[in-house]
Every structure is written in C-alpha cells, then in structure tokens.
Design a protein around this motif. Structure first.
Motif, PDB file in Angstrom:
ATOM      1  N   VAL A 148       0.853  -1.186   0.000  1.00 50.72           N
ATOM      2  CA  VAL A 148       0.000   0.000   0.000  1.00 50.72           C
ATOM      3  C   VAL A 148       0.889   1.237   0.000  1.00 50.72           C
ATOM      4  CG1 VAL A 148      -1.769   1.300   1.242  1.00 50.72           C
ATOM      5  CG2 VAL A 148      -1.835  -1.208   1.221  1.00 50.72           C
ATOM      6  N   SER A 149       0.629   2.130  -0.928  1.00 49.77           N
ATOM      7  CA  SER A 149       1.348   3.407  -0.977  1.00 49.77           C
ATOM      8  C   SER A 149       0.343   4.534  -1.187  1.00 49.77           C
ATOM      9  CB  SER A 149       2.396   3.396  -2.098  1.00 49.77           C
ATOM     10  OG  SER A 149       1.768   3.182  -3.354  1.00 49.77           O
ATOM     11  N   SER A 150       0.776   5.763  -1.010  1.00 47.75           N
ATOM     12  CA  SER A 150      -0.111   6.919  -1.149  1.00 47.75           C
ATOM     13  C   SER A 150       0.163   7.636  -2.466  1.00 47.75           C
ATOM     14  CB  SER A 150       0.086   7.894   0.015  1.00 47.75           C
ATOM     15  OG  SER A 150      -0.335   7.320   1.224  1.00 47.75           O
ATOM     16  N   GLY A 151      -0.857   8.284  -2.950  1.00 49.04           N
ATOM     17  CA  GLY A 151      -0.750   9.075  -4.172  1.00 49.04           C
ATOM     18  C   GLY A 151      -2.099   9.691  -4.478  1.00 49.04           C
ATOM     19  N   SER A 152      -2.100  10.633  -5.374  1.00 48.21           N
ATOM     20  CA  SER A 152      -3.344  11.275  -5.778  1.00 48.21           C
ATOM     21  C   SER A 152      -3.173  11.844  -7.173  1.00 48.21           C
ATOM     22  CB  SER A 152      -3.741  12.384  -4.789  1.00 48.21           C
ATOM     23  OG  SER A 152      -2.765  13.407  -4.774  1.00 48.21           O
ATOM     24  N   VAL A 153      -4.310  12.167  -7.791  1.00 52.59           N
ATOM     25  CA  VAL A 153      -4.297  12.782  -9.110  1.00 52.59           C
ATOM     26  C   VAL A 153      -5.313  13.921  -9.102  1.00 52.59           C
ATOM     27  CG1 VAL A 153      -4.636  12.485 -11.586  1.00 52.59           C
ATOM     28  CG2 VAL A 153      -3.685  10.609 -10.228  1.00 52.59           C
ATOM     29  N   ASP A 154      -4.840  15.136  -9.304  1.00 47.53           N
ATOM     30  CA  ASP A 154      -5.747  16.270  -9.475  1.00 47.53           C
ATOM     31  C   ASP A 154      -6.236  16.286 -10.915  1.00 47.53           C
ATOM     32  OD1 ASP A 154      -5.346  17.122  -6.851  1.00 47.53           O
ATOM     33  OD2 ASP A 154      -3.576  18.295  -7.418  1.00 47.53           O
ATOM     34  N   MET A 155      -7.523  16.548 -11.095  1.00 50.23           N
ATOM     35  CA  MET A 155      -8.125  16.557 -12.423  1.00 50.23           C
ATOM     36  C   MET A 155      -8.630  17.967 -12.735  1.00 50.23           C
ATOM     37  SD  MET A 155      -7.933  13.265 -13.329  1.00 50.23           S
ATOM     38  CE  MET A 155      -9.260  12.668 -14.385  1.00 50.23           C
ATOM     39  N   ILE A 156      -8.155  18.547 -13.813  1.00 52.87           N
ATOM     40  CA  ILE A 156      -8.567  19.884 -14.236  1.00 52.87           C
ATOM     41  C   ILE A 156      -9.406  19.745 -15.503  1.00 52.87           C
ATOM     42  CG2 ILE A 156      -7.797  22.160 -14.981  1.00 52.87           C
ATOM     43  CD1 ILE A 156      -5.215  21.661 -13.436  1.00 52.87           C
ATOM     44  N   MET A 157     -10.664  20.189 -15.435  1.00 54.98           N
ATOM     45  CA  MET A 157     -11.570  20.065 -16.575  1.00 54.98           C
ATOM     46  C   MET A 157     -11.856  21.448 -17.152  1.00 54.98           C
ATOM     47  SD  MET A 157     -15.239  18.072 -16.843  1.00 54.98           S
ATOM     48  CE  MET A 157     -15.946  18.943 -15.425  1.00 54.98           C
ATOM     49  N   GLU A 158     -11.737  21.553 -18.470  1.00 52.52           N
ATOM     50  CA  GLU A 158     -11.990  22.806 -19.177  1.00 52.52           C
ATOM     51  C   GLU A 158     -12.899  22.537 -20.371  1.00 52.52           C
ATOM     52  OE1 GLU A 158      -8.017  25.292 -19.166  1.00 52.52           O
ATOM     53  OE2 GLU A 158      -7.576  23.182 -19.567  1.00 52.52           O
ATOM     54  N   THR A 159     -13.646  23.556 -20.782  1.00 47.49           N
ATOM     55  CA  THR A 159     -14.473  23.462 -21.976  1.00 47.49           C
ATOM     56  C   THR A 159     -14.162  24.643 -22.884  1.00 47.49           C
ATOM     57  OG1 THR A 159     -16.747  23.462 -22.817  1.00 47.49           O
ATOM     58  CG2 THR A 159     -16.344  24.662 -20.782  1.00 47.49           C
ATOM     59  N   ASP A 160     -14.350  24.463 -24.178  1.00 49.50           N
ATOM     60  CA  ASP A 160     -14.054  25.539 -25.120  1.00 49.50           C
ATOM     61  C   ASP A 160     -15.271  26.420 -25.407  1.00 49.50           C
ATOM     62  OD1 ASP A 160     -15.549  23.772 -26.577  1.00 49.50           O
ATOM     63  OD2 ASP A 160     -14.154  23.592 -28.253  1.00 49.50           O
ATOM     64  N   GLY A 161     -16.299  26.320 -24.576  1.00 52.81           N
ATOM     65  CA  GLY A 161     -17.459  27.179 -24.738  1.00 52.81           C
ATOM     66  C   GLY A 161     -17.105  28.645 -24.531  1.00 52.81           C
ATOM     67  N   TYR A 162     -17.862  29.529 -25.151  1.00 52.73           N
ATOM     68  CA  TYR A 162     -17.547  30.954 -25.142  1.00 52.73           C
ATOM     69  C   TYR A 162     -17.777  31.572 -23.761  1.00 52.73           C
ATOM     70  CZ  TYR A 162     -17.715  35.939 -26.078  1.00 52.73           C
ATOM     71  OH  TYR A 162     -17.489  37.294 -26.038  1.00 52.73           O
ATOM     72  N   VAL A 163     -16.864  32.439 -23.367  1.00 51.99           N
ATOM     73  CA  VAL A 163     -17.029  33.319 -22.206  1.00 51.99           C
ATOM     74  C   VAL A 163     -16.551  34.704 -22.637  1.00 51.99           C
ATOM     75  CG1 VAL A 163     -16.779  31.527 -20.441  1.00 51.99           C
ATOM     76  CG2 VAL A 163     -14.750  32.698 -21.300  1.00 51.99           C
ATOM     77  N   PRO A 164     -17.058  35.771 -22.009  1.00 54.51           N
ATOM     78  CA  PRO A 164     -16.662  37.120 -22.419  1.00 54.51           C
ATOM     79  C   PRO A 164     -15.221  37.419 -22.063  1.00 54.51           C
ATOM     80  CG  PRO A 164     -18.066  37.203 -20.479  1.00 54.51           C
ATOM     81  CD  PRO A 164     -18.084  35.786 -20.960  1.00 54.51           C
ATOM     82  N   PRO A 165     -14.652  38.476 -22.642  1.00 50.71           N
ATOM     83  CA  PRO A 165     -13.256  38.842 -22.351  1.00 50.71           C
ATOM     84  C   PRO A 165     -13.044  39.103 -20.864  1.00 50.71           C
ATOM     85  CG  PRO A 165     -14.087  40.070 -24.258  1.00 50.71           C
ATOM     86  CD  PRO A 165     -15.266  39.355 -23.663  1.00 50.71           C
ATOM     87  N   LEU A 166     -11.890  38.651 -20.368  1.00 54.05           N
ATOM     88  CA  LEU A 166     -11.453  38.860 -18.987  1.00 54.05           C
ATOM     89  C   LEU A 166     -12.348  38.149 -17.975  1.00 54.05           C
ATOM     90  CD1 LEU A 166     -10.538  42.670 -19.127  1.00 54.05           C
ATOM     91  CD2 LEU A 166      -9.098  40.705 -19.647  1.00 54.05           C
ATOM     92  N   PHE A 167     -13.172  37.225 -18.426  1.00 50.39           N
ATOM     93  CA  PHE A 167     -14.027  36.472 -17.511  1.00 50.39           C
ATOM     94  C   PHE A 167     -13.164  35.549 -16.667  1.00 50.39           C
ATOM     95  CE2 PHE A 167     -16.754  32.699 -16.666  1.00 50.39           C
ATOM     96  CZ  PHE A 167     -17.741  33.326 -15.929  1.00 50.39           C
ATOM     97  N   LEU A 168     -13.297  35.641 -15.335  1.00 46.94           N
ATOM     98  CA  LEU A 168     -12.430  34.895 -14.430  1.00 46.94           C
ATOM     99  C   LEU A 168     -13.079  33.631 -13.884  1.00 46.94           C
ATOM    100  CD1 LEU A 168     -10.852  37.838 -12.376  1.00 46.94           C
ATOM    101  CD2 LEU A 168      -9.932  36.657 -14.381  1.00 46.94           C
ATOM    102  N   GLY A 169     -14.344  33.419 -14.183  1.00 53.20           N
ATOM    103  CA  GLY A 169     -15.032  32.249 -13.654  1.00 53.20           C
ATOM    104  C   GLY A 169     -14.814  31.014 -14.515  1.00 53.20           C
ATOM    105  N   LYS A 170     -15.586  30.013 -14.216  1.00 54.25           N
ATOM    106  CA  LYS A 170     -15.501  28.755 -14.949  1.00 54.25           C
ATOM    107  C   LYS A 170     -16.908  28.276 -15.248  1.00 54.25           C
ATOM    108  CE  LYS A 170     -13.508  24.100 -14.708  1.00 54.25           C
ATOM    109  NZ  LYS A 170     -12.685  23.174 -13.908  1.00 54.25           N
ATOM    110  N   ILE A 171     -17.144  27.847 -16.483  1.00 57.45           N
ATOM    111  CA  ILE A 171     -18.459  27.372 -16.870  1.00 57.45           C
ATOM    112  C   ILE A 171     -18.465  25.856 -16.950  1.00 57.45           C
ATOM    113  CG2 ILE A 171     -19.050  29.482 -18.122  1.00 57.45           C
ATOM    114  CD1 ILE A 171     -18.394  28.021 -20.726  1.00 57.45           C
ATOM    115  N   PRO A 172     -19.599  25.228 -16.725  1.00 57.27           N
ATOM    116  CA  PRO A 172     -19.677  23.769 -16.807  1.00 57.27           C
ATOM    117  C   PRO A 172     -19.594  23.299 -18.255  1.00 57.27           C
ATOM    118  CG  PRO A 172     -21.848  24.697 -16.441  1.00 57.27           C
ATOM    119  CD  PRO A 172     -20.888  25.835 -16.342  1.00 57.27           C
ATOM    120  N   PRO A 173     -19.331  22.017 -18.484  1.00 56.51           N
ATOM    121  CA  PRO A 173     -19.315  21.495 -19.852  1.00 56.51           C
ATOM    122  C   PRO A 173     -20.685  21.638 -20.506  1.00 56.51           C
ATOM    123  CG  PRO A 173     -19.210  19.709 -18.258  1.00 56.51           C
ATOM    124  CD  PRO A 173     -19.025  20.969 -17.488  1.00 56.51           C
TER     125      PRO A 173
END
Length: 271
Positions: free
Chosen positions: A46-71
């Motif tokens: 038994v050993s320890s480990g993890s994997v962070d998962m970063i999900m992005e979508t290419d859907g449109y957001v306005p300029p300088l938008f700092l949030g994140k939209i769902p798929p």
C-alpha cells in the motif's frame, strides 16, 4: 505491517491502516491458519498518491471572464491530470515521465492513453449522457501508480444580459438579471452574452432572435446587442426575450428574458 504484528484473532479478516506519507510504502502480510494447522498467506503493498483533475471546456465566455463554466452539449472537453506520485525519498515524479491510461466509464481509450499523455480532449456526444473519466498514472516500471476520476455532466448553455454603456463599455461586473430600469437618459444599450456556446466572432454559427412584447423584430436578427429607447411621454414596461440556437451543434440552444421599465418624463414644461 512492515514486519510488525498489528492484529491476530480468530476470524479477523479485515485490517484498517493509516495511509503512509507520499513516497512511503506499507508491506502488509496476512497468514491464515486452519483448525487443523494448515496455513496460507497473502500480501499487498500500500502506498499513497493522488491525481488532481482539471476540466476545461471551449465554450464561449466574455473577455477577462475569471469564472468557470460547466461542460456544454457538443463542446470539446479537455481534462488534464496532475498526478502526485513519489519515489522512496518523497520526491514526486515529473508528470511528463509517467504513463497514462484513460477510461471513459469502463472503456479504455487506447488512442488517448500512453507515455506522456497527461491530457485528453473529447468532443461532446450527439446523444449526451453523463459519464465518468478515469485516469491511471503510473511509472514506466509500473512500480507506483495512482488513480483520478472526474464526472462529466454536460448541460445547456446560457445567456446573460449586460448594460452596454456608451462611455464605459459593457459592464460585465453585474448582470442585468430579471429587470432593467431605464433612467433619465431614456436610452440603454444591452449586450447578450452566450455563455458556453460554440461561437465565433462573426456570429455565423448562431441564430439570434429578439422579441419585444412577444413580437419578433427581424431587424435585430443576428445582433447580440440592442438599444432600448423609452418614449418621452409615457411610462411602462417592455418584455424582452432572446432565443439563441447553434446552427451547427443542434443541442446548443438557450432562451432568456428580462423586463425593461421606464417612467414618463415628469419635468415641468419650460415657458
């Protein structure tokens, strides 16, 4: 556990241990003895480990938008794995030196799996269903590995309205919401932002239909912004409705509305 007896009892078929620190391992050995003296053994590391998962979508957001939209339906979805696997000294392996196996639900995605394949990009299905995306990151000798998973649930895009000020430009810091009050200036510009749509700057993919008080205005078609002018001699409200559809990706469509309220000019007449 690592040579130390942690538990010994009749019928003790389970053992709970604390996960080791990153880079360390637990060698767990169990021996079962029958009433007649026969023994069988098994072991696991038994050993320890993890994997962070970063999900992005290419859907449109306005300029300088700092949030994140769902798929969104039929958009491309990119998932990047950031594994945390370490050697015996606790030093993490470079993610670029690991081997990745990607699975969509239970199906192995052979074309997307392999050495250095840290990210994956999938096009949304024409028949959208939620699915899980799992990645197993391992060293090349398969001595250490860790697993990460993310659930992907596509949904419809959306529309937000913003005041398009002639002096300050579009006020992206505050959406109009359900209502807009037209003040003494008697004229207000409104910009509709199609969040999540697969949209190009020329609007060639989108069908845009504006309706004011349930009457379609063909002169406003394909225009993401309008200027609402209030009459100078009356007060009241106007119901503004917008329907946007993607001509290429048929599952992408959204409707939204707001009410514009205005007051009659109450200033006294000048002699």
């Amino acid at each position: 556990v690592n040579g130390t007896t942690k538990q010994s009892a009749i019928g003790a078929t389970t053992l709970t241990v604390q996960a080791p620190t990153l880079g360390k391992k637990l060698n767990i050995v169990v021996t079962a003895t029958s009433p007649t003296g026969e023994t069988v053994s098994g072991s696991i590391v038994v050993s320890s480990g993890s994997v962070d998962m970063i999900m992005e979508t290419d859907g449109y957001v306005p300029p300088l938008f700092l949030g994140k939209i769902p798929p969104v339906y039929q958009n491309n979805i990119k998932v990047t794995a950031i594994p945390h696997i370490a050697d015996g000294s606790g030093k993490e392996f470079d993610p670029k030196t690991l081997v990745y196996q990607w699975r969509k639900n239970s199906q192995v995605l052979e074309d997307y799996s392999g050495y250095e394949k840290q990210s994956i990009t999938l096009k949304g299905d024409i028949v959208p269903r939620p699915y899980s995306l799992t990645v197993t990151a391992s060293t090349r000798d398969n001595a250490s590995q860790s697993v990460g998973m993310v659930n992907v649930t596509p949904e419809s895009p959306s529309i937000n309205f913003y005041v398009n000020d002639p002096l300050y430009g579009t006020l992206y810091n505050r959406a109009i919401g359900a209502g807009l009050q037209i003040g003494a200036q008697k004229e207000t510009g409104v910009l509709a932002v199609p969040f999540g749509f697969d949209w190009d700057k020329n609007n060639s993919k989108l069908s845009i239909v504006w309706m004011i008080n349930n009457i379609e205005h063909a002169e406003l078609a394909q225009n993401p912004s309008i200027i609402h002018r209030a009459p100078s001699d009356a007060g009241g409200t106007s119901d503004i409705q917008l329907d946007i559809k993607n001509n290429s990706d048929i599952l992408q469509g959204a409707k939204s509305a707001f009410t514009a309220a205005f007051s009659a000019d109450t200033q006294p007449a000048q002699n």
